[in-house]
Structure formats: structure tokens, C-alpha cells
Scaffold this active site. Sequence first.
Site, PDB file in Angstrom:
ATOM      1  N   ASP A  75       0.950   0.577  -6.872  1.00 37.06           N
ATOM      2  CA  ASP A  75       0.062  -0.574  -7.043  1.00 37.06           C
ATOM      3  C   ASP A  75      -0.874  -0.660  -5.831  1.00 37.06           C
ATOM      4  O   ASP A  75      -0.705   0.071  -4.851  1.00 37.06           O
ATOM      5  CB  ASP A  75       0.942  -1.829  -7.152  1.00 37.06           C
ATOM      6  N   GLU A 107      -6.403   0.801  -4.767  1.00 36.83           N
ATOM      7  CA  GLU A 107      -7.860   0.987  -4.910  1.00 36.83           C
ATOM      8  C   GLU A 107      -8.505   1.614  -3.652  1.00 36.83           C
ATOM      9  O   GLU A 107      -9.513   2.302  -3.830  1.00 36.83           O
ATOM     10  CB  GLU A 107      -8.528  -0.347  -5.245  1.00 36.83           C
TER      11      GLU A 107
END
Length: 871
Positions: free
Chosen positions: A455, A458
Site C-alpha cells: 500500500d 505512489e
Amino acid sequence: MKSYQKLSTAVPQPASCRLEEEGHRFDCYPERHVVVTQELCESRGCCFIESPPPTGGKRGVPWCFYPPDFPSYTLESLNQTALGMVGLLVRREKAYYPRDIKVLRLDVEFETDTRLHVKITDAASPRYEVPLEVPRVMKRAENPIYSLDFSWDPFGLLLRRRATGTVLLNTTVAPLIFADQFLQIATSLPSRFLYGLGEHRGSLLHSLDWNTLTLWARDVPPTESFNLYGAHPFYLLMEEGGDAHGVFLLNSNAMEVALQPAPGLTWRTIGGVLDFYIFLGPDPNMVIQQYQQVIGFPAMPPLWALGFHLCRWGYESSNETWQTVRAMRNYQIPQDAQWNDIDYMDGYRDFTFDPHNFASLPSLVEDLHKHGQHYVMILDPGISRTSPNGSYWPFDEALRRGLFLNTTKGQPLIGQVWPGLTAFADFSNPDTHQWWLENLQRFHARVPFDGLWIDMNEPSNFMDGSEEGCPPGELDSPPYTPAVLGDSLSAKTVCASAKQKASVHYNLHNLYGLMEAKATASALIQIRGKRPLVISRSTFPSQGRYSGHWLGDNRSQWKDMYYSIPGLLSFSLFGIPLIGADICGFSGSTSEELCTRWMQLGAFYPFARNHNTQNEKAQDPTVFSPAARTAMKDVLLIRYSLLPFLYTLFHRAHLHGDTVARPLFFEFPRDVATLGLDRQFLWGRSLLVTPVLEPEVDSVTGYLPRGVWYDFYTGSSVNSSGEMLKMSAPLEHLNLHVREGAILPTQKPGTTSKATQGNPLRLIVALSSSGTAWGDLFWDDGESLDTFERGSYSYLVFNVTQNIFTSTVLHASTEATEVTINTLSIFGVREPPSKVLLNGQEKPFSYLDNQVLTVGDLGLSLSQGFSLQWL
């Protein structure tokens, strides 16, 4: 070869500007937050015509647009090569962004009969290119189904489909611009049926009404018109008449794609090169296969990955997690994997678990394994810096080996994530992969997890850039910033100027999740020696080789449930078939009705996980009323019964690049009514899912394309002329239809995939109007590495013609000997049979008024072929 006369470059006359129809005006001033005046516009040598702003704050017709004679590149030379041609493009006049590159090199390679590769680079100096392994072609395509022409001055490409003459690309519609940090190329499109270009939230079919899609990985709950977690610069376009083609821009820099009603499209990126692959199909399934021949086919998941997964942020302890698992078992609701979110960690630090609240975590995992279940936990790439020196090995060791993203001054870049101040692992460095493996090995020795959920990759950062901000300069403040959320490349992520082993973060940002997934899948294989399950939030082309994806932090709302379907189908186009959304929604509180309907839809996500945030009421199936709980259990049992069919679809995805969840237009490309459908979808070519997506209804309207469709549950047939049909849908019912001509392998469901695996099979045969059907089955042990490549699998093909069903074993392995085919249900048998023969011997059977023939108690080993005839 065509040559176009160059026109004068004087300030454009309003007359030539006004000839440009509104839908064909290509934006010369795409900067946001600038009021474009006539003076600003004409300083760029462009046309200025004010038009009324659109309602709703959207961008509309550009006020400043290119005149037909705007200076561009000229094709100065073109020479044949072994694979195609090479040319030089020269720009005589500067464009309006700094550091124009005056001389470009054009490489054209006719790679296959259905694939064209066009690359435009700086002729003099190397530039950053995406480090993706792409196929190397040794000889030129002999019979390409496309033809390519050039405009010499101004330079442009004209690509046509030979069979129809359709112009697929025409880049003469606007000038090519190639500056150091601004690359732009535009094209007309042959139709308005455009899909792909992710990751975004919206309908499957894009609007071309002045719609800009930005690709820059960003941590934000899925919201319309924002750039989201992943970057996929690939589109699929359906042409008039049902042909399809795809275009992939292999570029990982921040970019935006501007769509306009012409129909037309403009690519704008702020780095790298223009490296295009064009796929000619001509059928949409073939386009996606051809795309995956370039980016790589997806990995074969373990069978347990296709079971039902349960998670929440806020279990608060391993005992509470365990109680949920036990409640699921108590009600005999299928579950293959239990997950934990960040609350299992000690102080939110990777590779730790809370010694108080999660002390019994190793015992929980042991218990899951004893029951044929699996454990998955979350990991973030931000490594806590807050522990005293020498007390937290992951940070100390990565610092010692130099494995973090660094600032321009060469110090680890410090941001803030869940554990507080953190440094970020640099997965572009092979040494980081080794350190990641060592950390996972150490943790696995304590908590023997089975899969990993990566997770925040980005990468996400709770501050913009770093604790020191970002330095001045053209990486963090480029001459042009695409329309990113937050208006800055460092908004909620690290500085674009951060240094990584392979390049600067400016170039690698969109690859961060992919590189972490690669390291994680590799580590899991080394630790467990079995097929890995990795689910990643951030993704890039080729990610399917290493991980699946879920659609991020959705909300418990009806519209979020609907949006999950276009999200699911888009990722199918991107070569990431293991895809789903948080069932029942992640944030906010679900309702019993919403969660029941969502569990029905979610049971048909290729990756099915119910996941909930903290401080909201629980939403696992066990907490609802008996009626809702039963409806959820029933639909999960249907999913488990279909595991042989679903697993075979994943095998076909792994081997050929087929899609698993599939838009209807993939199977009915010439049926215009299917082109905008995204409230229904198919599994493979033959199972149609029509979920309820609205509250307080007991029916659903769905489209049945032309042909015979059978009710999955009863075998009753509907002969559709291609029409919208209203279907009964009480709260406990999900509408499923089997397409004529299909054979679906199903199995008696257990409460885990492992328990299901040994159960007898039932084959559902859906006869076509001409009495034929086809299906297949891939079977192996469900978890070993490379079973197909090593030959340790079984593969069967099923056929029906002239009232004879045949099962043919094309490849056999020992696993198949333990399983039997017990029942054949044949839908659409028009005349009542007088007898049924199995390998020539009579068998008892039943036949119902709705034309369903059932033959049970077959007891046939999967490893033996057989035939069954009805007379």
C-alpha cells in the site's frame, strides 16, 4: 509519401483561425490557473477566439488554439532499415517551451503484421527511457494489416487499416512539440468509442467533451476527474463497424491526455521520449493480447487468491481478528484468507507486530493454515526513522547500505507516513530487493504469512515533498505541470528531484509501485517456494506479471459500487486481471441492503475482498441479519462452485493474455448497443453478470445481446434479439446468464478453495441454437510454480455436436486422478431423450420441461476422456 506545402508563419489572420471548427481546435495554452488573454495567446503565435465557458466549471473549447500553419518539424530524410525506416525531423523555429530539441530521430519498426512501433527521440543526446523489457523483433512484418504514410512538412504520421481504409492516426492535426520538459503530439481519432487511459474514476467509455485525464500516481480516495493511484498510458478504440485498435505510449513521466469532440486526442508529457506501440487487433480481445505481448502476460495466481478474502482496519487485536474468522467458520461461510491492515504493526513500523494487542498473531496464522486458510498483511514502503539507533534493523541496515531515496544533497529524503518521519526504500536499486527479501525472511520466521498487500506506494507522503520541502529547480517546478491534483508534482508525495539508483524520481515516480511489486513477488517466491499473491495500490504497465490491484479507498455508497465495474473492466484492458474493489465500501458505514448487493457483485470480482475502515461498524457477513447473511453465503458458494471456470480463465490470461472480467463489447463488437455498457460484465466469453446497483428495488434491467441465454440457476432459456430486459431481482438473488455454446466446469463448493478442490465436478452445457457447445478446463495443484511450463497440469476440452458430448484429455497430471466428474447438466435439449449412453452404456437421467437434461452419478475420473450421447 505525401508532402504538404508549408504556409507562412506570420501572426495568423482571424479568417484562417475562424475556419477551424470548435471541436477541431487543439489547445495552444493548456496551462491551468491562467486567464488566457489575446496577448498571451498571440505571443505563442496562436489563434485567439473567446467562447462561452461551459457550465459546471469544466474546461471547454480552448480560446487559444493552433493555426493550420503553426511551425512544426519537417521530415528532412527517410531511409529504409531492416525493420522499417529511420528519419530525421528538423525544427527551424523555436516553439514556446524552453530547450526545444531541434533535430529528432524517427524510428519506425513494422514489428508484426498487427503491431507497429514508432519512436521519436533526441537525435543528438540520449534521454531517459522506461526500463521495461520489450520484445526485440528480428525481421520486418511481411503482410502488415496497416499502411503508414508521412506528411513531410509539417511532419505527421497517417496510419490506415488496409482492410477498411480507416485512418487510425493522423498527427498532422496539431504541431509536434519536443522540448526537454514538454513533449506533445496530437491525433484525430476514427470514432468516439475510447477506453483505457487509467487510473481514473468514471464510466468505462470516456467522454470526449474537452476531457483531460492526468497520469501521475497519487494517494487520494477515488474521485472523478482526479489522477489516482496508477498510470496506464494505453487506450483501446472501437472503430465504426466493430474493428478495434490500441495505442500505448511507453513513457513514465507525468502526463496528461486531452480528449476533444473532433474526435481528437493530445498526449502531453514532461520528460522521456515519444515511444508508441500501435496494435491493430482487429478484434478488441486481440488488441489486449497484442498489448500484453509487449508488456508481458499476467502471472498465474494461486487458487486460494481466487477465494473470498476478509480484512478491516480496526480489528484492534489478533484475538478480535481470530474471532471474525471463527464466526465465519461457525456459519460455514466460505473464506480463503484473513488479512490485517496497519494496526497489526508495532507503532506502524514495517516488519513488526504489536507485542500486546497482536501477541497471538503467530497462533492465528498457524490456526488458519490448519484450516486450509491463508494470511496476508499490509506493508508500506516508508521505513520509520523514529527508533533509536541500532534498535530498528530495517532502517539501520537500509541506511548503512544506501537504499533510500535521497535528496539532491545526497541525504535520505525524509517524509511522513503512518509511523511518523520515514525514509523511502529505493526499489530501482537491485540491492534494495535483497534487503527487502531479508526483512521479509526475518518476519516470516515469526509470522508465516502467505501473501503481501503493498500500500501507500505512489509513494504516498503526508507532507508535500519532504520535511525540508523541495529545492528550487526545474524538476520540482517544471516549465509545464500537467493537471495533477494539488497543482504540484510533490503534492502528497516525495520531491521529483529525489535521487534514485536508476534515475531521478521525476522519471521514476509512476514506476514506484511496479518496482516494489517486482521485489515483493520475487521475495515471496524465494521464501515460500510457491506462487505469490501480491496486491498493490500503485500500478504501471506490466504490473500484472507481479501483482493484482484493488481500486483503493472507496466509500460505502451505491455510486461507488457502480464505479467499481468500469474500474474492474479498465484494469482488464491494462493486463491486470486480478482486480477488485473493497466490497461493501472502505470508508463510511454501509447498510445491510448495500452490503448484500455489493457482496453479490463482489463475488464476481476476480479478486474478492471485503475491507472496511476503522471506527465504522463491522461489515463482514457474520454481523448481519440471518436473511442478509444467508444471501451473502449463498453467492459466495456460487463463486466457489465456479472456481474451476474462473481458474481456467486465469490460465488463459497467463498463457494468451485473454481478459477474465470482460466488457460486453469484447464479445459483441459489432453490436453498437454494447459499446457504452458498464453496469454488467462477462466472465470470459460466456457468463453474464447483471448486478443490482440501486437501493430499494426488486428488479434490474440488463442488456442481453442477440442469441440464446440461459438462466444459470434453472437452465431456462431466453432468446434475445439484442434487447434490454427487466429481470426479477429480490434481495437474495443475483442474475447470472450463460451464453449459448458454452460449457462451464463447476464444482461442489466447500468453505475454502482447498476443501473445494477435491470435490466432484458438474459440467454445465449451454447448447447453441444449432446444438453445439465448447469449453475447457485447466487443472493443477493450485499453488506450485510454473506448473504449465513444467507440464504438471491437466488440460481438458469439452465439445458437443449432434447430441454427443465428448471430454478429451489433451494433457494429464496426477492431480487430476483424484477428482471426478459427477454430473452433466445440459441446457437447451429440445426433445425429451429416450435414452442416454455413457461410453455406449445406458445411464439413468432426468429431463425437465424447461429443456434441461441432467445425468448424475457419473463418477468419471478427470484424467479419462469419455463420451455421452442422448437419443
